[in-house]
Design a protein around this motif. Sequence first.
Motif, PDB file in Angstrom:
ATOM      1  N   GLY A 135      14.042  -5.968  -2.506  1.00 57.98           N
ATOM      2  CA  GLY A 135      14.697  -5.647  -3.670  1.00 57.98           C
ATOM      3  C   GLY A 135      14.222  -4.753  -4.588  1.00 57.98           C
ATOM      4  O   GLY A 135      14.719  -3.716  -5.003  1.00 57.98           O
ATOM      5  N   ALA A 136      12.898  -5.033  -5.147  1.00 56.63           N
ATOM      6  CA  ALA A 136      12.109  -4.214  -5.691  1.00 56.63           C
ATOM      7  C   ALA A 136      12.030  -2.532  -5.221  1.00 56.63           C
ATOM      8  O   ALA A 136      11.858  -1.742  -5.965  1.00 56.63           O
ATOM      9  N   PHE A 137      12.015  -2.717  -3.902  1.00 57.69           N
ATOM     10  CA  PHE A 137      11.636  -1.402  -3.357  1.00 57.69           C
ATOM     11  C   PHE A 137      12.851  -0.440  -3.368  1.00 57.69           C
ATOM     12  O   PHE A 137      13.044   0.696  -3.707  1.00 57.69           O
ATOM     13  N   TYR A 138      14.109  -1.215  -3.155  1.00 56.77           N
ATOM     14  CA  TYR A 138      15.581  -0.467  -3.165  1.00 56.77           C
ATOM     15  C   TYR A 138      15.717  -0.181  -4.461  1.00 56.77           C
ATOM     16  O   TYR A 138      16.336   0.802  -4.910  1.00 56.77           O
TER      17      TYR A 138
ATOM     18  N   SER B 190       5.391   5.959  -0.876  1.00 60.97           N
ATOM     19  CA  SER B 190       6.185   6.063   0.563  1.00 60.97           C
ATOM     20  C   SER B 190       7.100   5.043   0.712  1.00 60.97           C
ATOM     21  O   SER B 190       6.664   3.897   1.451  1.00 60.97           O
ATOM     22  N   ILE B 191       8.325   5.019   0.219  1.00 64.34           N
ATOM     23  CA  ILE B 191       8.825   3.969   0.080  1.00 64.34           C
ATOM     24  C   ILE B 191       9.796   3.564   1.373  1.00 64.34           C
ATOM     25  O   ILE B 191       9.697   2.123   1.678  1.00 64.34           O
ATOM     26  N   GLN B 192       9.951   4.432   2.022  1.00 62.68           N
ATOM     27  CA  GLN B 192      10.605   4.017   3.492  1.00 62.68           C
ATOM     28  C   GLN B 192       9.644   3.316   4.181  1.00 62.68           C
ATOM     29  O   GLN B 192       9.975   2.056   4.873  1.00 62.68           O
ATOM     30  N   LYS B 193       8.280   3.492   4.353  1.00 63.33           N
ATOM     31  CA  LYS B 193       7.385   2.789   4.958  1.00 63.33           C
ATOM     32  C   LYS B 193       7.222   1.405   4.457  1.00 63.33           C
ATOM     33  O   LYS B 193       6.972   0.576   5.144  1.00 63.33           O
ATOM     34  N   ALA B 194       7.284   1.270   3.118  1.00 63.22           N
ATOM     35  CA  ALA B 194       6.934   0.108   2.336  1.00 63.22           C
ATOM     36  C   ALA B 194       8.238  -0.778   2.832  1.00 63.22           C
ATOM     37  O   ALA B 194       7.951  -2.104   3.080  1.00 63.22           O
TER      38      ALA B 194
ATOM     39  N   TYR C 237       0.884  -1.397   0.202  1.00 63.69           N
ATOM     40  CA  TYR C 237       0.087  -0.190  -0.139  1.00 63.69           C
ATOM     41  C   TYR C 237       0.746   1.290   0.012  1.00 63.69           C
ATOM     42  O   TYR C 237       0.752   1.982  -0.794  1.00 63.69           O
ATOM     43  N   TYR C 238       1.890   1.279   0.779  1.00 65.20           N
ATOM     44  CA  TYR C 238       2.629   2.677   0.940  1.00 65.20           C
ATOM     45  C   TYR C 238       3.426   2.796  -0.308  1.00 65.20           C
ATOM     46  O   TYR C 238       3.877   3.882  -0.886  1.00 65.20           O
TER      47      TYR C 238
END
Length: 218
Positions: free
Chosen positions: A174-177, A142-146, A136-137
């Motif tokens: 990995g995807a978020f980073y 809102s990547i840090q919350k993710a 959701y984040y």
Amino acid sequence: MKLLVKYSFILCLLLNGGYKNSLFSQDSIKIDNFLKEADRTNNSAQKSILYFKISKEYYNIDNKKALIYAKLACKEAQKSKIDTLIGKSYYMLGIVNNVLGNKKDALKNHLKGISVYENSGNLSKSADGYINLGNYYYEINSIQKAIYYNEKALTAYKKLNDKSGMAYAINNLGAFYLTNNKQKEALKYFKNSLELYEELQDDFNIASAKVNIGNVYF
């Protein structure tokens, strides 16, 4: 970039299959049968299960109807006071509201579902909720919350020795980073997820992990 997120995992658990684009006669028959069963019973738990099944059938066919029956499932689950039914129906509400663009309701539903499972000590289902919340984040950038919620899920899956859950959480990280242009960290997570998928002999997700690794170099 191909992003394999936990929503797909939760949806597989909840919906037992892939997406559908139209309501076929077989689906209509199943829905009618579930409705008839729901009308015949006064048992709230059974009604919740049946309304949940109807919501699954309508998901991605008619999401507004999916939402109606998810709400009915939740209402009957609360009457039954069975935590697993309550938490599951909140998660379904979160998923459907998210698809419909009702972001505030989606967040509220996910948090309620997590609260139910945390209070009942269900670590596995709590972890699934953390993943959905992380996604959701991610969707609202809102990547840090993710990252935070996926790391929380990963910790839970490790405690449970749930390698499938671990692989999904690691892949998501990995995807978020990678979204944050942190290729080194992304590559580490993608390689770790690939190792787990190979250990699980999960051919589909092995291929997905390899695609994600390739995206790092793209």
